[in-house]
Enzyme design. Structure first.
Site, PDB file in Angstrom:
ATOM      1  N   GLY B  53       0.819  -1.195   0.000  1.00 23.43           N
ATOM      2  CA  GLY B  53       0.000   0.000   0.000  1.00 23.43           C
ATOM      3  C   GLY B  53       0.857   1.251   0.000  1.00 23.43           C
ATOM      4  CB  SER B  54       0.540   4.568  -1.580  1.00 30.22           C
ATOM      5  OG  SER B  54       0.941   4.103  -2.851  1.00 30.22           O
ATOM      6  N   GLY B  55       1.510   5.304   1.186  1.00 30.38           N
ATOM      7  CA  GLY B  55       1.404   5.940   2.488  1.00 30.38           C
ATOM      8  C   GLY B  55       2.567   5.617   3.405  1.00 30.38           C
ATOM      9  CG  HIS B  56       3.612   2.210   4.202  1.00 27.82           C
ATOM     10  ND1 HIS B  56       3.004   2.495   5.410  1.00 27.82           N
ATOM     11  CD2 HIS B  56       2.846   1.257   3.619  1.00 27.82           C
ATOM     12  CE1 HIS B  56       1.929   1.732   5.537  1.00 27.82           C
ATOM     13  NE2 HIS B  56       1.807   0.983   4.476  1.00 27.82           N
ATOM     14  CE  LYS B 104       4.818  -2.865   3.881  1.00 29.17           C
ATOM     15  NZ  LYS B 104       4.735  -2.703   2.405  1.00 29.17           N
ATOM     16  CG  ASP B 109       0.819  -6.244   0.867  1.00 35.32           C
ATOM     17  OD1 ASP B 109      -0.352  -5.839   0.877  1.00 35.32           O
ATOM     18  OD2 ASP B 109       1.793  -5.487   0.991  1.00 35.32           O
ATOM     19  CG  HIS B 218      -1.436  -0.440   7.398  1.00 31.92           C
ATOM     20  ND1 HIS B 218      -0.726  -1.559   7.744  1.00 31.92           N
ATOM     21  CD2 HIS B 218      -1.123  -0.172   6.106  1.00 31.92           C
ATOM     22  CE1 HIS B 218      -0.016  -1.964   6.692  1.00 31.92           C
ATOM     23  NE2 HIS B 218      -0.236  -1.143   5.701  1.00 31.92           N
TER      24      HIS B 218
END
Lengths: 331, 331
Positions: B53-56, B104, B109, B218
């Site tokens: 996921g994006s945001g990391h 991860k 994922d 998250h």
């Protein structure tokens, strides 16, 4: 306070201990309040010293190293370093070829570096100050006579540091530092206020749907408070203000989209996309982009856009190898 | 929302445009949702692909480059990339020597990379997954069967990427990736909640004086919610939890003190000082320190501590040259 600290009074000294432990390339003297290159002094090299209030990391201590600064003097949070710190750093880095002080234009900083230069003279060290005043948002501000020094400080430190590393004399290093400042402009936007640890409360209040256009790096007021806009509108406001002050069309630019400390990297890239498209649409070329939190204001959300109109020589010096904790390439 | 975005639905695609504009060393395909090295594919080299996921950010796209990843697949914010993205990246980077997926440990994922590996097989590309599950805070979580993959992902990507760059075969690269994961542990603490743009409201609530120990990246719940403590106490909680799971005394460690996205660098150094002192007091040696926001959770305030018990070979591979947007040294 939602802060990762031990006690408000210990933030700077604790962070300096962490900096020392993390970076063997630095020599940190917590007592003197100085951070210098471990290989200082370098004989025959013009030394660069900068400093200012803490809370803007990695500026300045994170820029100490090969090809950039020789020393930094971190003051307390948002508080100028005292002349004793500056002279201690000066003595630690002086290699006999003079010292350039890179000073952000805040009244306390300018005064204290001036006093340090006088102390340096007593030690037979020639110290020349270059004042950075790139922020077009306001003509005078809470802490400033004249414009504030913000994001372009990074440009000045990198480019003048590269010239000093090549062995140029003090007058040439000072001249290129002034040239970079004259060719650079910045404009910042805050989406949230910021809390100085020792104060324990935000330096200003913002409504949930408000932002401050033209903010300084200490939460000083900017031009106006407006409703939170899109990234494209925010970047348009910043670049329009810069362009009105220094027309950008036809220029080859070094562009920094700078996170203010509390804005995540994904949003900085959203803003950079808007900046690149704005500049392309206005006839300017981004020759060298940089995106990241380099000149911060504690946990402030928001961004600053800084530009420098490059010349071939400035581009060459920007590209020259640099090896510091926060900026590193090409060596 | 105090976010520097245009529209919640456009955050990832806007950021990818910014990434592409800022880094000519990357080839970004917004349609396919892939970021690969501009020089991909490299003939005869095992290729590394990661994603999530994006945001990391900068994880994972900021780690694409020489000596680390060949490709990354950013999903929507906090959302797994789809198999089509992974196979597109796989096809773009495959150099005929096989592909390692660094995954991860989140259910989506793991599943989507497994499906991509099957699609790769149809294309006669051997793809092997290594799952990272370093987070000791919880045994199962909102998005996970088993432990979560967090900060050690950076270690796995750097070290396995270095071995791949040297020309090692796929089984050796996969083996060192697994070894790094087995020797690594992480523990995170949140001082603030986090808001996914598309949701528009925080993923959880924290009182003004509360923090969440053992948080995921998250905003998933951790071990317990307690009063905000000092940096030293927070680091003690993290390292005590890690040490209980994998005793650290006598080890040479790679240590990451990682800002979660909304915590300024000065506070990360305060935390690093505490970590270095804790480890010194518990008989462990920090051989390689790293401080900064590398594996973030949007604008979350807080930090994560990650450690890897080094061997001489892992240290050598960590030190090997790397040149990516977010990690760069020694070339």
């Amino acid at each position: 306070m939602r802060k990762l600290i031990n006690a408000p009074a210990d933030v700077v000294s604790d962070a300096l201990r962490g900096l020392a432990a993390a970076h063997p390339s630095l020599r940190v003297d917590p007592g003197a309040g100085t951070v210098v290159r471990a290989d200082a002094p370098r004989r025959g090299k013009v030394a660069l010293v900068s400093g200012g209030g803490s809370g803007h990391e990695p500026l300045h201590a994170g820029f100490v190293g090969y090809g950039m600064l020789d020393g930094a003097c971190p003051g307390e949070v948002f508080t100028s370093p005292v002349p004793d710190q500056v002279i201690a750093a000066t003595m630690a880095v002086s290699g006999g070829a003079g010292v350039l002080y890179v000073v952000k234009n805040y009244t306390g900083d300018v005064l204290n570096f001036r006093m340090a230069a006088e102390l340096a003279e007593d030690e037979d060290i020639e110290a020349v100050s270059v004042v950075v005043d790139d922020d077009v948002a306001v003509e005078d501000s809470t802490f400033t006579a004249g414009r504030r020094g913000t994001g372009a400080t990074l440009f000045v430190e990198k480019i003048a540091g590269a010239l000093a590393e090549e062995g140029a004399p003090l007058d040439a290093v000072a001249a290129v530092a002034r040239e970079v400042n004259e060719r650079s402009r910045s404009f910042g936007v805050a989406l949230s206020p910021v809390t100085v640890p020792a104060a324990g409360a935000p330096t200003f209040q913002l409504g949930d749907d408000e932002m401050e256009l033209g903010i300084g790096i200490h939460g000083e007021p900017g031009r106006e408070r407006v409703k939170i806009a899109t990234a494209a509108e925010i970047v348009d406001a910043a670049l329009t203000a810069i362009d009105a002050d220094m027309p950008l069309a036809g220029s080859e630019l070094l562009v920094l989209v700078n996170g203010m400390g509390g804005t995540p990297l994904i949003e900085q890239y959203v803003a950079y996309a808007a900046a690149a498209e704005w500049l392309d649409g206005h006839g300017a070329t981004v020759a060298r982009p940089l995106v990241g939190p380099f000149v911060t204001s504690l946990e402030m959300a928001g961004c600053m856009v800084s530009v420098c109109r490059l010349t071939p020589e400035l581009t060459r010096l920007w590209d020259a190898p640099v090896e510091t904790p926060a900026l590193r390439w090409g060596r």
